[in-house]
Scaffold this active site. Sequence first.
Site, PDB file in Angstrom:
ATOM      1  N   CYS A 119       0.836  -1.206   0.000  1.00  0.00           N
ATOM      2  CA  CYS A 119       0.000   0.000   0.000  1.00  0.00           C
ATOM      3  C   CYS A 119       0.868   1.253   0.000  1.00  0.00           C
ATOM      4  O   CYS A 119       1.435   1.630   1.028  1.00  0.00           O
ATOM      5  CB  CYS A 119      -0.902  -0.053   1.239  1.00  0.00           C
ATOM      6  SG  CYS A 119      -1.886   1.423   1.479  1.00  0.00           S
ATOM      7  N   CYS A 155      -0.321   4.039   2.264  1.00  0.00           N
ATOM      8  CA  CYS A 155      -0.027   3.790   3.682  1.00  0.00           C
ATOM      9  C   CYS A 155       1.447   4.026   3.991  1.00  0.00           C
ATOM     10  O   CYS A 155       1.791   4.608   5.016  1.00  0.00           O
ATOM     11  CB  CYS A 155      -0.348   2.346   4.058  1.00  0.00           C
ATOM     12  SG  CYS A 155      -1.982   1.795   3.553  1.00  0.00           S
ATOM     13  N   ASP A 156       2.334   3.553   3.123  1.00  0.00           N
ATOM     14  CA  ASP A 156       3.734   3.422   3.515  1.00  0.00           C
ATOM     15  C   ASP A 156       4.717   4.261   2.706  1.00  0.00           C
ATOM     16  O   ASP A 156       5.901   4.309   3.052  1.00  0.00           O
ATOM     17  CB  ASP A 156       4.156   1.945   3.416  1.00  0.00           C
ATOM     18  CG  ASP A 156       3.370   1.078   4.396  1.00  0.00           C
ATOM     19  OD1 ASP A 156       3.002   1.601   5.460  1.00  0.00           O
ATOM     20  OD2 ASP A 156       3.120  -0.099   4.094  1.00  0.00           O
TER      21      ASP A 156
END
Length: 325
Positions: free
Chosen positions: A133, A136-137
């Site tokens: 993701c 997300c990261d």
Amino acid sequence: MRQLIIIGSGPAGFTAAIYAARANLSPLVIASSVEVGGELMNTTEVENFPGFPEGIQGPELMQKMQEQAEKFGAEIVYDDVTALDLTGPVKRISLGSGRSEEADAVIFATGSAYRKIGIEGEERLSGRGVSWCATCDGFFFRERTIAVVGGGDSAMEEATFLTRFASKVYVIHRREELRASKIMQERAFANEKIEFIWNSSVTDILGDDAVTGVQLTSTVDGSTRELPLEGLFVAIGNDPRTHLVHDQLDLTPDGTIWVDGRSSRTSVPGVFAAGDVIDPTYRQAVTAAASGTVAALDAEHFLAALDEAGAPASDADQIEGLPVV
Ligand SMILES: Cc1cc2nc3c(=O)[nH]c(=O)nc-3n(C[C@H](O)[C@H](O)[C@H](O)COP(=O)(O)OP(=O)(O)OC[C@H]3O[C@@H](n4cnc5c(N)ncnc54)[C@H](O)[C@@H]3O)c2cc1C
């Protein structure tokens, strides 16, 4: 018989449980036997869930959600749903242990699974350089050299997004042409930070505590080589977990469970769906949690109408009569 059963213990399931428990519905949460807490149990630092300015570990966040649901009276069962009968007004649920449960309403929040490459280092280094993701990261990879595996639209989108942070982004693809749409390809080809590695599979992820590189194997002649990296994003697809209901609930062309507009109402009265299992696009913890809220409120309205009528709500009640919240 219970009023409400919630299937799934990710952000969608636990948030639905918090709302339903505070509405005195005494929900039963079927949390699964091995994956209690859902996808965030597979990650380390979560920096984008509101309310935690210092960030929070994924498992700790899920533990807090569970505590909050239990505090208000949600009952958690560590078991897996193996079969469902959603046809009549009474919803019947069979569990792996042999136990069965019945309820007037069900919230289905089983999430989705990112497709994995299926090699050893992938699980071991998840959250330590391996990610599924970019939203997300990506932020963790400022000025790093990283790679994206995949050749579809989402791989191109992830790679292009990641160039905001990384100094270099390789795109590793098994073939010599992409599946991605022309516009996405062109955007990626034009980006100076992106370099394509064609006809190659990732066959090993290197590193003890963090990713240090990958082993690439040529899909043409089988030769191998190592590529030093600090991060690997796997973007080869995502499958909503619908196998238990694919012949009972309507699905969308994306494979997610169909819901009526912004509500959580599925094609079957009394069955609601929330989180990544209905979401082909956003798939974030906070959007899943919000979706769990919608499902709990929809279920609450459905059960209230059922109470008033003293009988199961009709299809018309389900689709038209109940307020959209
Ligand atoms: C490695 C990783 C890192 C991530 N990092 C972030 C991040 O930093 N920030 C962010 O916002 N999002 C992040 N995400 C995305 C986020 O985790 C998901 O969007 C979110 O967890 C979806 O919530 P959900 O409740 O819909 O599903 P899930 O979290 O997938 O939960 C589904 C639940 O259903 C259960 N279940 C499935 N089948 C059954 C069954 N048959 N019986 C019983 N239970 C069942 C599962 O066990 C699980 O508990 C990350 C995802 C991954 C994979």
